[in-house]
Design an enzyme around this catalytic site. Structure first.
Site, PDB file in Angstrom:
ATOM      1  N   SER A  14      54.350 -78.321 -71.669  1.00  0.00           N
ATOM      2  CA  SER A  14      53.724 -79.677 -71.999  1.00  0.00           C
ATOM      3  C   SER A  14      53.985 -80.517 -71.115  1.00  0.00           C
ATOM      4  O   SER A  14      53.382 -81.774 -71.072  1.00  0.00           O
ATOM      5  CB  SER A  14      54.165 -79.913 -73.548  1.00  0.00           C
ATOM      6  OG  SER A  14      55.656 -79.960 -73.743  1.00  0.00           O
ATOM      7  N   VAL A  64      60.968 -71.014 -78.807  1.00  0.00           N
ATOM      8  CA  VAL A  64      61.069 -69.592 -78.054  1.00  0.00           C
ATOM      9  C   VAL A  64      62.411 -69.223 -78.595  1.00  0.00           C
ATOM     10  O   VAL A  64      62.646 -67.963 -78.156  1.00  0.00           O
ATOM     11  CB  VAL A  64      60.897 -69.537 -76.801  1.00  0.00           C
ATOM     12  CG1 VAL A  64      59.329 -69.896 -76.427  1.00  0.00           C
ATOM     13  CG2 VAL A  64      61.584 -70.523 -75.906  1.00  0.00           C
ATOM     14  N   ASN A  90      60.147 -70.941 -68.844  1.00  0.00           N
ATOM     15  CA  ASN A  90      60.609 -72.279 -68.209  1.00  0.00           C
ATOM     16  C   ASN A  90      61.231 -73.387 -69.264  1.00  0.00           C
ATOM     17  O   ASN A  90      62.079 -74.259 -69.042  1.00  0.00           O
ATOM     18  CB  ASN A  90      59.375 -72.908 -67.663  1.00  0.00           C
ATOM     19  CG  ASN A  90      59.310 -74.321 -67.335  1.00  0.00           C
ATOM     20  OD1 ASN A  90      59.985 -74.811 -66.319  1.00  0.00           O
ATOM     21  ND2 ASN A  90      59.001 -75.182 -68.485  1.00  0.00           N
ATOM     22  N   TYR A 155      75.054 -75.845 -69.669  1.00  0.00           N
ATOM     23  CA  TYR A 155      73.708 -75.592 -68.972  1.00  0.00           C
ATOM     24  C   TYR A 155      74.071 -74.773 -67.674  1.00  0.00           C
ATOM     25  O   TYR A 155      73.253 -73.658 -67.604  1.00  0.00           O
ATOM     26  CB  TYR A 155      73.266 -76.962 -68.514  1.00  0.00           C
ATOM     27  CG  TYR A 155      72.019 -77.121 -67.591  1.00  0.00           C
ATOM     28  CD1 TYR A 155      70.935 -76.954 -68.288  1.00  0.00           C
ATOM     29  CD2 TYR A 155      71.830 -77.151 -66.422  1.00  0.00           C
ATOM     30  CE1 TYR A 155      69.522 -76.832 -67.794  1.00  0.00           C
ATOM     31  CE2 TYR A 155      70.672 -77.038 -65.591  1.00  0.00           C
ATOM     32  CZ  TYR A 155      69.616 -77.125 -66.523  1.00  0.00           C
ATOM     33  OH  TYR A 155      68.317 -76.895 -65.681  1.00  0.00           O
ATOM     34  N   LYS A 159      72.298 -71.184 -67.187  1.00  0.00           N
ATOM     35  CA  LYS A 159      71.340 -70.975 -66.009  1.00  0.00           C
ATOM     36  C   LYS A 159      72.006 -69.684 -64.967  1.00  0.00           C
ATOM     37  O   LYS A 159      71.108 -68.944 -64.468  1.00  0.00           O
ATOM     38  CB  LYS A 159      71.268 -72.179 -64.997  1.00  0.00           C
ATOM     39  CG  LYS A 159      70.303 -73.254 -65.984  1.00  0.00           C
ATOM     40  CD  LYS A 159      69.004 -72.628 -66.112  1.00  0.00           C
ATOM     41  CE  LYS A 159      68.110 -73.614 -66.908  1.00  0.00           C
ATOM     42  NZ  LYS A 159      66.797 -73.132 -67.067  1.00  0.00           N
TER      43      LYS A 159
END
Ligand code: NAP
Length: 247
Positions: A14, A64, A90, A155, A159
């Site tokens: 979005s 998700v 993503n 984070y 990742k």
């Protein structure tokens, strides 16, 4: 067009990088499922833009990181479209804090969205891709997952985890013509980085050899390449799109 007839799912499409990836895949002819969490209006805007470009797309909301909801999301797509050729994981969030102050909620929410979200989507799409004997999975990691970053233990863990999971799944699915790669963006101008202090932006800029922040389009171009037939023999790789930041 490189992706004519392909069905693509882009999570978190979005806004920001996901939005540009959706537009980029659609420009090459893919039918795009524009996933979002709560921002339906923005997702519908992306669908309208794709249709204005002469492409086709639909917006579907789904958290998700919810294993069951993600299963329903993919079951519905597969029932209606009969295939999924491209999955781009993503969707991502940040909840920055120094380790000494980081709450359990800040840690869990980031790991849930960024890492478990990608797991749920790969888990639920893999059976269909195996049946098709082909597919492309592209996971969005980050320079932070390669180099680490103060204030981002949660984070960076998510990742770096994405990179390990990408390589593992790439090995599992390679013999069936399914490639799994990661893209590691550097500092890209989006809502996620807009909120950072000017001092942080300046310090980051000084470390970027190309002396500019990236644009979402820079990342989208790499994803479109990895999704195409031209990248058929590339799997388990991490492609940095960061102006040289993590050399
Ligand atoms: P952004 O502008 O903040 O957009 C985040 C997107 O993720 C939105 O579409 C949001 O949907 C969606 N989302 C969040 N949680 C979700 C969930 N649980 N389920 C489904 N969708 C969810 O972020 P961005 O900067 O474009 O970042 C995109 C990806 O690139 C992330 O994985 C990020 O970690 C990675 N990345 C970004 C940078 C950077 O500098 N910007 C650098 C390296 C890596 P709603 O709009 O509905 O909230």
């Amino acid at each position: 067009m490189k992706l004519e007839g392909k069905v693509a799912v882009v999570t978190g499409a979005s806004r920001g990088i996901g939005r540009e990836i959706a537009l980029g895949l659609a420009k090459e002819g893919a039918y795009v499922i524009v996933n979002y969490l709560g921002n339906a209006a923005k997702a519908e805007e992306v669908v309208s833009l794709i249709k204005e470009q002469g492409g086709d797309a639909e917006a579907i909301g789904c958290n998700v990181s919810d294993f069951e909801k993600a299963a329903e999301f993919f079951n519905d797509i597969i029932a209606r479209h009969k295939r999924v050729d491209i999955l781009v994981n993503n969707a991502g969030i940040t909840r920055d804090n120094l380790l000494m102050k980081m709450t359990e909620e800040e840690y869990d929410s980031v790991l849930d969205t960024n890492l478990k979200g990608a797991f749920c989507c790969m888990r639920h799409v893999s059976r269909q891709m195996l049946k098709q004997r082909g597919g492309r999975i592209i996971n969005i990691s980050s320079v932070s997952g390669i180099s680490g970053n103060p204030g981002q233990a949660n984070y960076c863990a998510s990742k770096a985890g994405i990179i390990g999971m990408t390589k593992s799944v790439a090995r599992e699915l390679a013999s069936r013509g399914i490639t799994v790669n990661a893209v590691a963006p550097g500092f890209i101008s989006t809502d996620m980085t807009e909120v950072l202090a000017d001092s942080v932006k300046e310090a980051t800029m000084n470390q970027i050899p190309m002396r500019r922040f990236g644009k979402p389009e820079d990342v989208a171009a790499a994803v479109v390449f990895l999704a195409s037939d031209s990248a058929a023999y590339i799997t388990g790789q991490v492609l940095s799109v960061d102006g040289g930041l993590a050399m």
